[in-house]
Design an enzyme around this catalytic site. Sequence first.
Site, PDB file in Angstrom:
ATOM      1  N   ARG A  72      14.226  31.891  -9.551  1.00 48.79           N
ATOM      2  CA  ARG A  72      14.117  32.840  -8.451  1.00 48.79           C
ATOM      3  C   ARG A  72      14.625  32.198  -7.165  1.00 48.79           C
ATOM      4  O   ARG A  72      14.274  31.066  -6.865  1.00 48.79           O
ATOM      5  CB  ARG A  72      12.659  33.283  -8.294  1.00 48.79           C
ATOM      6  N   ASP A 132      -0.064   2.308   8.991  1.00 56.56           N
ATOM      7  CA  ASP A 132      -0.617   1.778  10.246  1.00 56.56           C
ATOM      8  C   ASP A 132       0.334   1.881  11.433  1.00 56.56           C
ATOM      9  O   ASP A 132      -0.068   1.665  12.563  1.00 56.56           O
ATOM     10  CB  ASP A 132      -0.961   0.285  10.078  1.00 56.56           C
ATOM     11  N   GLN A 189       4.304  29.886  14.596  1.00 55.22           N
ATOM     12  CA  GLN A 189       3.686  29.329  15.814  1.00 55.22           C
ATOM     13  C   GLN A 189       2.538  28.397  15.438  1.00 55.22           C
ATOM     14  O   GLN A 189       2.044  27.642  16.265  1.00 55.22           O
ATOM     15  CB  GLN A 189       3.206  30.453  16.736  1.00 55.22           C
ATOM     16  N   ARG A 249       0.727  -4.768  -5.865  1.00 52.17           N
ATOM     17  CA  ARG A 249       0.846  -6.071  -5.197  1.00 52.17           C
ATOM     18  C   ARG A 249       1.059  -7.076  -6.330  1.00 52.17           C
ATOM     19  O   ARG A 249       0.242  -7.142  -7.241  1.00 52.17           O
ATOM     20  CB  ARG A 249      -0.396  -6.374  -4.381  1.00 52.17           C
ATOM     21  N   HIS A 258       5.745  35.089  13.042  1.00 55.38           N
ATOM     22  CA  HIS A 258       4.849  34.416  13.982  1.00 55.38           C
ATOM     23  C   HIS A 258       3.956  33.360  13.342  1.00 55.38           C
ATOM     24  O   HIS A 258       3.311  32.589  14.046  1.00 55.38           O
ATOM     25  CB  HIS A 258       4.009  35.452  14.732  1.00 55.38           C
ATOM     26  N   GLY A 281      15.083  32.324  17.593  1.00 51.87           N
ATOM     27  CA  GLY A 281      16.060  32.985  18.461  1.00 51.87           C
ATOM     28  C   GLY A 281      17.460  32.580  18.061  1.00 51.87           C
ATOM     29  O   GLY A 281      17.814  32.574  16.885  1.00 51.87           O
ATOM     30  N   GLY A 320       0.842  -1.200   0.000  1.00 56.16           N
ATOM     31  CA  GLY A 320       0.000   0.000   0.000  1.00 56.16           C
ATOM     32  C   GLY A 320       0.872   1.243   0.000  1.00 56.16           C
ATOM     33  O   GLY A 320       1.924   1.265   0.632  1.00 56.16           O
ATOM     34  N   ARG A 377     -23.876   9.599  13.682  1.00 58.29           N
ATOM     35  CA  ARG A 377     -23.474   9.378  12.285  1.00 58.29           C
ATOM     36  C   ARG A 377     -22.163   8.595  12.246  1.00 58.29           C
ATOM     37  O   ARG A 377     -21.336   8.713  13.147  1.00 58.29           O
ATOM     38  CB  ARG A 377     -23.247  10.705  11.548  1.00 58.29           C
TER      39      ARG A 377
HETATM   40  P1  ATP Z   1       0.676  -3.192   3.341  1.00 60.90           P
HETATM   41  O1  ATP Z   1       1.118  -3.032   4.771  1.00 60.90           O
HETATM   42  O2  ATP Z   1       0.256  -1.939   2.712  1.00 60.90           O
HETATM   43  O3  ATP Z   1      -0.265  -4.328   3.122  1.00 60.90           O
HETATM   44  P2  ATP Z   1       2.692  -4.989   2.411  1.00 60.90           P
HETATM   45  O4  ATP Z   1       4.086  -4.793   1.908  1.00 60.90           O
HETATM   46  O5  ATP Z   1       2.551  -5.789   3.654  1.00 60.90           O
HETATM   47  O6  ATP Z   1       2.046  -3.561   2.544  1.00 60.90           O
HETATM   48  P3  ATP Z   1       1.663  -7.135   0.772  1.00 60.90           P
HETATM   49  O7  ATP Z   1       0.549  -7.140  -0.212  1.00 60.90           O
HETATM   50  O8  ATP Z   1       1.608  -8.083   1.890  1.00 60.90           O
HETATM   51  O9  ATP Z   1       1.803  -5.637   1.245  1.00 60.90           O
HETATM   52  O10 ATP Z   1       3.052  -7.403  -0.016  1.00 60.90           O
HETATM   53  C1  ATP Z   1       3.405  -6.622  -1.139  1.00 60.90           C
HETATM   54  C2  ATP Z   1       4.058  -7.494  -2.173  1.00 60.90           C
HETATM   55  O11 ATP Z   1       5.239  -8.091  -1.625  1.00 60.90           O
HETATM   56  C3  ATP Z   1       3.221  -8.678  -2.628  1.00 60.90           C
HETATM   57  O12 ATP Z   1       2.300  -8.320  -3.617  1.00 60.90           O
HETATM   58  C4  ATP Z   1       4.266  -9.620  -3.153  1.00 60.90           C
HETATM   59  O13 ATP Z   1       4.643  -9.264  -4.447  1.00 60.90           O
HETATM   60  C5  ATP Z   1       5.434  -9.380  -2.216  1.00 60.90           C
HETATM   61  N1  ATP Z   1       5.448 -10.409  -1.162  1.00 60.90           N
HETATM   62  C6  ATP Z   1       4.754 -10.426  -0.009  1.00 60.90           C
HETATM   63  N2  ATP Z   1       5.003 -11.545   0.695  1.00 60.90           N
HETATM   64  C7  ATP Z   1       5.853 -12.280  -0.053  1.00 60.90           C
HETATM   65  C8  ATP Z   1       6.503 -13.534   0.103  1.00 60.90           C
HETATM   66  N3  ATP Z   1       6.311 -14.299   1.184  1.00 60.90           N
HETATM   67  N4  ATP Z   1       7.319 -13.948  -0.875  1.00 60.90           N
HETATM   68  C9  ATP Z   1       7.538 -13.210  -1.970  1.00 60.90           C
HETATM   69  N5  ATP Z   1       6.962 -12.009  -2.166  1.00 60.90           N
HETATM   70  C10 ATP Z   1       6.134 -11.549  -1.245  1.00 60.90           C
END
Ligand code: ATP
Length: 809
Positions: A624, A221, A710, A143, A707, A633, A19, A348
């Site tokens: 520029r 996270d 601040q 991914r 300021h 300070g 991500g 909400r």
């Molecule tokens: P997030 O915290 O956002 O989920 P992440 O790095 O944990 O990030 P994942 O989807 O778990 O996200 O892993 C990202 C990519 O890393 C995967 O799509 C894959 O290509 C590679 N990857 C993850 N685990 C493995 C593994 N055990 N062996 C090889 N490649 C991996």
Amino acid sequence: MSNATAAKKMKLAVLTSGGDSAGMNAVVRAVVKTAIIKGCETWIVREGYEGLVRGNDAGHHRSHNIGAEKGANGSRSRTPTPEAVETESFTQTLRYGDGDLLRDGTGDHPSGRSLKGRYIVRVGWDDVRGWFSEGGTLIGTARSMAFRTREGRLTATHNMIKEGIDALVVCGGDGSLTGADVFRAEWPGLVSELLSTGKITQEQARNHAHLKIVGLVGSIDNDMSMTDLTIGAPTALHRICESIDNINSTAYSHSRAFVLEVMGRHCGWLALMAGVSSGADFIFIPESPPDADHWADEMCNMIQSHRDIGKRKTIVIVAEGAIDSKLQPIHADHVKDILSERLGLDTRVTTLGHTQRGGRPCATDRTLPTLQGVEAVEALLESTPDTPSYMIGVRENKITRVPLMEAVKLTREVAQAISERDFEKAMSLRDPEFRETLDGFYATSMLESEPKLHHHLRMRVGIMHVGAPAGGMNAATRAAVRYCLRQGHKPFAINNGFVGLLDDNVFQLSWLGVDNWMTRGGSELGTNRKLPDIDLGAVAAKFQQYNFHAFIMIGGFEAFSSLQILEQGRKFYPAFNIPMAHLPATISNNVPLTEFSLGSDTSLNALVDACDAIKQSASASRNRVFVVETQGGKCGYIATMGALACGACIVYTPERGIDLDMLRNDVKFLKRRNEVSSDVYTTDVITKMFKEEGGSLFDSRSAALGHTLQGGIPSPMDRARAVRLSLKCMSFLEQHHELLLKQQSRSKQAPPESAAIITIQGSSVQWVGVQDMVEHADMKNRRGKQAWWQKYTELVEALVARPQLLAKG
Ligand code: ATP
């Protein structure tokens, strides 16, 4: 092997994976620039591991034709840095302003260059200029299913060897780092297979016998063990708090309840930090799940108690992965139904979703990834086949290297502990600050029906703001007040500093009265720079009149000086024989020994905002130079860390000073300077000099931020820090009050250590007696004798090539 020898050979690629998170671009920028400084060749890999697997289509190989590229940039071309010239034969493919080609999703380019079918791209110095202010990742992330297979990794190995790459920086979450480790472990076998199938030569196999790999944690996270902060988490917290701050006003207007769902599958850091720094009423986090049978009652009782004393708004924060003690998920909609049905509240739900990921990185997500990116390159240069793959993290305000898989293993243990309902273990695997913040949340959000302390231990506590306003002062006061009321103490606000005390500007504060103070900037109590020696005897008389048992000052260097005066005054005035605490709050961050004062984070963010706007203007008007003057300070903290966070070229600080030779040398660069770096070379003088010397090459403008630094609304970090430190101050006062009560004599004698300053040193909080603190202070220049951030001045300039340029004349 020396760094230099290794560097000559190292061909390094950087990718972002999993991500996206704010700060990933700062990682790429720092890695590329540092690697170039160290003499390496650099590549970026587009779309994470997927890009490694896809590689470059035949026929789309890199161009080495500098001549053909020169001038193709038209009006956007710049004078390249010497480093860029040296590496230009490899870099031109991407050079079009500040990474514009990468920003362009099509990969097409007016000059005819294209990224279509090219995932492993040679880059140079100028390709990563100006990436600081962009959220997400400009080189793309994905991914990759293919990379999870050995076949995919075999292709990736082949693609890397074809380019000559032997070192990889991966920025991503625990999955991405696991992938990195798997890749490194398999690499020799993959190389043998490529050799045996004739895909690579003997020489290629020999040159690529081992893969060097290093990981940085990009994750909003903050869920990785063995590092205090992950890249992107601080920005996500900013986004969440901005949303809550906005929701607060509508919640108040309609007397509504809002249930907010925030990200965090296995980690409640975002929910907890957002809860504490926005003054929420209730939070749900996975590490500390509520009792499955009673949580609805507990929540309703708590919120009803707030409503009973007149609170008009209710904020409940639910982490995405929130569960109860029986592991049943707790969803925002369910919480909403309970609040509507049982308490009759107009409730909400707001799910913040992907807004949390996005947007401009905050100051921490610019400085930390930069420092970590630099360390990543260092780690690769020092890597041998026998060293483990490292993860670069940060602990106790220091950049660290830890074995990558150890961190991943510990991270997974948290999820495992939660799934096994071993919540104690889950909490213990988080850092101590996590637990303290959770305690702080309860201490400031729960209304007790009965005070906790026995009558004779209860205190009358004076609270004062001293010096200039700083973000977090009000949050600290709110926490102190709430803690006092919970324990049975009486909190007295002393308005307008020592002058206000002498004028009897003293009022008792209430639980509800401070409810909205978390988000308020400035000083609700009012503050000024007068010290108690304006009339020490009269100040003592007021202490006696109000019968203070304890005293807390929230402020900067003046508060420290005031504490020194009061402590020395104990010899003459018995009223000062009470525990006294100073909580540092100043944007200058100049209180000795403490690494952070309240307000310094808010101020850095205000500086980053201003500089982003200024840069926009600077690049729109081309050529520029902007000279930006910061407050601070005689302390260069804001200037130095601000320069690091904004990618400034030069930083002038009072510590380093300015002379004419320096200015002569610096004349071709954008400047950032501190307000009192020199009495002679003021911002105005420097700006005029640059204007004159720039001739037709560049114009010069100045901006004194004054300021505005601040800040408006305090940053979430300052608010959360304020709560943590303020509560520690209160328990310090309680402890010393109790010790004084135990003294037999009628005239109590407070020991020197009962007048102390709370400091952040690493991740631990340390008390320093005011007299001990004096030894670490440069009283004349009103700053510490040593400052941890000073070492970054050179880094700021290295990352824009100043030392190299100057060396080459
Ligand atoms: P997030 O915290 O956002 O989920 P992440 O790095 O944990 O990030 P994942 O989807 O778990 O996200 O892993 C990202 C990519 O890393 C995967 O799509 C894959 O290509 C590679 N990857 C993850 N685990 C493995 C593994 N055990 N062996 C090889 N490649 C991996």
